[in-house]
Write a protein that holds these residues in place. Structure first.
Motif, short mmCIF file in Angstrom:
data_model
loop_
_atom_site.label_atom_id
_atom_site.label_comp_id
_atom_site.label_asym_id
_atom_site.label_seq_id
_atom_site.Cartn_x
_atom_site.Cartn_y
_atom_site.Cartn_z
N THR A 231 0.83 -1.21 0.00
CA THR A 231 0.00 0.00 0.00
C THR A 231 0.86 1.26 0.00
O THR A 231 2.01 1.24 0.43
CB THR A 231 -0.93 0.04 1.22
N THR A 232 0.27 2.36 -0.45
CA THR A 232 0.95 3.64 -0.49
C THR A 232 0.70 4.43 0.80
O THR A 232 -0.17 4.07 1.61
CB THR A 232 0.45 4.48 -1.68
N ALA A 233 1.45 5.51 0.95
CA ALA A 233 1.23 6.38 2.11
C ALA A 233 -0.17 6.98 2.09
O ALA A 233 -0.80 7.16 3.15
CB ALA A 233 2.28 7.49 2.12
N LEU A 234 -0.69 7.26 0.91
CA LEU A 234 -2.05 7.81 0.82
C LEU A 234 -3.08 6.81 1.33
O LEU A 234 -4.05 7.18 2.01
CB LEU A 234 -2.35 8.21 -0.63
N TRP A 235 -2.88 5.55 1.04
CA TRP A 235 -3.76 4.50 1.59
C TRP A 235 -3.74 4.54 3.11
O TRP A 235 -4.77 4.45 3.76
CB TRP A 235 -3.29 3.15 1.07
N GLU A 236 -2.53 4.68 3.69
CA GLU A 236 -2.41 4.72 5.15
C GLU A 236 -3.16 5.92 5.73
O GLU A 236 -3.79 5.82 6.78
CB GLU A 236 -0.94 4.78 5.55
N ALA A 237 -3.08 7.06 5.07
CA ALA A 237 -3.78 8.25 5.55
C ALA A 237 -5.29 8.05 5.54
O ALA A 237 -6.00 8.42 6.48
CB ALA A 237 -3.40 9.46 4.70
N VAL A 238 -5.80 7.44 4.47
CA VAL A 238 -7.24 7.18 4.37
C VAL A 238 -7.66 6.19 5.45
O VAL A 238 -8.66 6.40 6.15
CB VAL A 238 -7.60 6.66 2.96
N LEU A 239 -6.91 5.09 5.58
CA LEU A 239 -7.28 4.06 6.54
C LEU A 239 -7.25 4.60 7.97
O LEU A 239 -8.07 4.21 8.81
CB LEU A 239 -6.32 2.87 6.41
N ALA A 240 -6.33 5.52 8.25
CA ALA A 240 -6.21 6.08 9.59
C ALA A 240 -7.21 7.20 9.85
O ALA A 240 -7.25 7.73 10.96
CB ALA A 240 -4.79 6.59 9.81
N GLY A 241 -8.00 7.57 8.84
CA GLY A 241 -8.96 8.66 9.02
C GLY A 241 -8.28 10.01 9.16
O GLY A 241 -8.70 10.83 9.96
N ARG A 242 -7.26 10.27 8.34
CA ARG A 242 -6.52 11.52 8.38
C ARG A 242 -6.72 12.28 7.07
O ARG A 242 -5.84 12.28 6.18
CB ARG A 242 -5.03 11.26 8.62
N PRO A 243 -7.87 12.92 6.89
CA PRO A 243 -8.17 13.58 5.61
C PRO A 243 -7.18 14.69 5.26
O PRO A 243 -6.85 14.87 4.08
CB PRO A 243 -9.58 14.13 5.80
N SER B 135 -8.87 1.40 -4.34
CA SER B 135 -7.93 2.51 -4.34
C SER B 135 -8.19 3.34 -3.09
O SER B 135 -9.27 3.27 -2.50
CB SER B 135 -8.11 3.38 -5.58
N PRO B 136 -7.21 4.13 -2.65
CA PRO B 136 -7.45 4.99 -1.47
C PRO B 136 -8.64 5.93 -1.69
O PRO B 136 -9.44 6.15 -0.77
CB PRO B 136 -6.15 5.76 -1.32
N GLY B 137 -8.75 6.49 -2.89
CA GLY B 137 -9.84 7.43 -3.15
C GLY B 137 -11.20 6.77 -3.09
O GLY B 137 -12.14 7.32 -2.49
N ARG B 138 -11.32 5.59 -3.68
CA ARG B 138 -12.63 4.91 -3.67
C ARG B 138 -12.97 4.45 -2.26
O ARG B 138 -14.13 4.53 -1.84
CB ARG B 138 -12.62 3.73 -4.64
N LEU B 139 -11.97 3.99 -1.52
CA LEU B 139 -12.23 3.56 -0.14
C LEU B 139 -12.70 4.73 0.71
O LEU B 139 -13.61 4.59 1.54
CB LEU B 139 -10.96 2.96 0.46
N SER B 140 -12.15 5.91 0.48
CA SER B 140 -12.54 7.08 1.27
C SER B 140 -14.00 7.44 1.07
O SER B 140 -14.63 8.05 1.94
CB SER B 140 -11.65 8.27 0.94
#
Length: 320
Positions: free
Chosen positions: A70-82, A104-109
């Motif tokens: 996963t990318t860093a952006l994925w981690e930000a989304v998963l952690a709830g850090r908009p 994708s991080p965007g779709r998951l968000s």
């Protein structure tokens, strides 16, 4: 000399929010590509500030570099850090790059509490109708349960049966009186064997919840196997020493054991498992209830009082 930790020695989780310290470390030679076997940008995405994320993003070779798939952006989304997610997108990270389970991080968000975390371009795939339904129910369930403290709790969530069915399957008998009142007031002062034989049963929309606020009894193999006859049961023990321990049992057969509900998605998870892990991150209780398809309208089945307190018959529940 930056040392064996790549210049990050002594940095705690809160340190990823300190732009001055992070910048000083980087200027003194700290490696922007590696921290403790992982990637600093991933740590900052999950725990840091957007300013630190921006600083690290401009120093790495690839803002979309992978760590464990996963990318860093994925981690930000998963952690709830908009804010961190937006900082990464502004730094060139790709919100629509498919990762675990095809998400994708965007779709998951889009399934979370901040669906405008990143801008969805025209033509980019959004949520399906089924996924929107799951996401809505996830937000409702989390809100209904609230901040329930469940450390030390044992739970069995069973689809399609009610409390009476659960009692019959377990051959359990209703119990009441002074001994029960004493147990409820001071469960850890009572004999361990006796306290483990008492569980609560409650009917909820979609099925039944068997609970024990002070122990693991509802999650024992002999309990979940009996409850799951012809259906599915998710067992949970919120072990104070080692964290959430989950199990899946279908029609008396164990389909999953030593699971970790409430943790992040695993690299081999299906699309459905990734979505559930995102919706119920850090909330193993909600994950277990949702897995069985239960839809409680309040937290009573967990915090009490249950529909009935019952006593389990004596048998070796670890063997059968």
């Amino acid at each position: 000399m930056i040392g064996s930790r790549g210049g990050w020695s002594g940095l705690g989780w809160e340190g990823w929010k300190d732009l001055g310290d992070i910048r000083r470390r980087l200027d003194q030679g700290a490696d922007p590509e590696e921290w403790g076997g992982g990637r600093p940008l991933h740590r900052a995405a999950a725990f840091g500030s957007p300013e630190v994320v921006t600083e690290l993003a401009r120093r790495v070779a690839d803002v979309d570099a992978l760590e464990n798939g996963t990318t860093a952006l994925w981690e930000a989304v998963l952690a709830g850090r908009p804010d961190n997610a937006r900082a990464l997108a502004e730094a060139g990270a790709d919100p629509w790059r498919p990762q675990i389970g095809g998400w994708s991080p965007g779709r998951l968000s889009l399934a979370g509490p901040t669906p405008d975390m990143v801008v969805k371009p025209d033509g980019e795939r959004g949520l399906s109708g089924a996924e929107r339904t799951v996401a809505r129910e996830g937000r409702r369930l989390v809100a209904v349960l609230g901040d329930v403290y469940y450390e030390g709790l044992g739970l069995a969530c069973v689809a399609g049966i009610d409390a009476e069915d659960a009692m019959r399957r377990l051959a359990a008998t209703p119990t009441e009186g002074e001994e029960l009142e004493k147990l409820l007031e001071e469960p850890w002062d009572c004999d361990a064997d006796e306290s483990l034989s008492i569980v609560g049963v409650t009917t909820v929309p979609g099925g039944c919840i068997v609970t024990q606020p002070w122990g693991y009894a509802p999650s024992m193999p002999g309990v979940v196997k009996r409850l799951s006859a012809g259906t599915v049961c998710y067992g949970l023990y919120a072990n104070p020493k080692s964290g959430n321990q989950g199990s899946i049992v279908r029609d008396g057969e164990v389909a999953g054991w030593d699971l970790h509900p409430g943790g992040g998605p695993d690299v081999n998870d299906t699309s459905e498992e990734v979505l559930a892990s995102y919706l119920y991150r850090y909330n193993g209780l909600a994950y277990a209830i949702a897995f069985a398809g239960l839809r409680p309208t309040d937290a009573r089945a967990v915090v009490g009082p249950p529909d009935a307190w019952v006593e389990l018959p004596q048998r070796d529940y670890w063997e059968d």
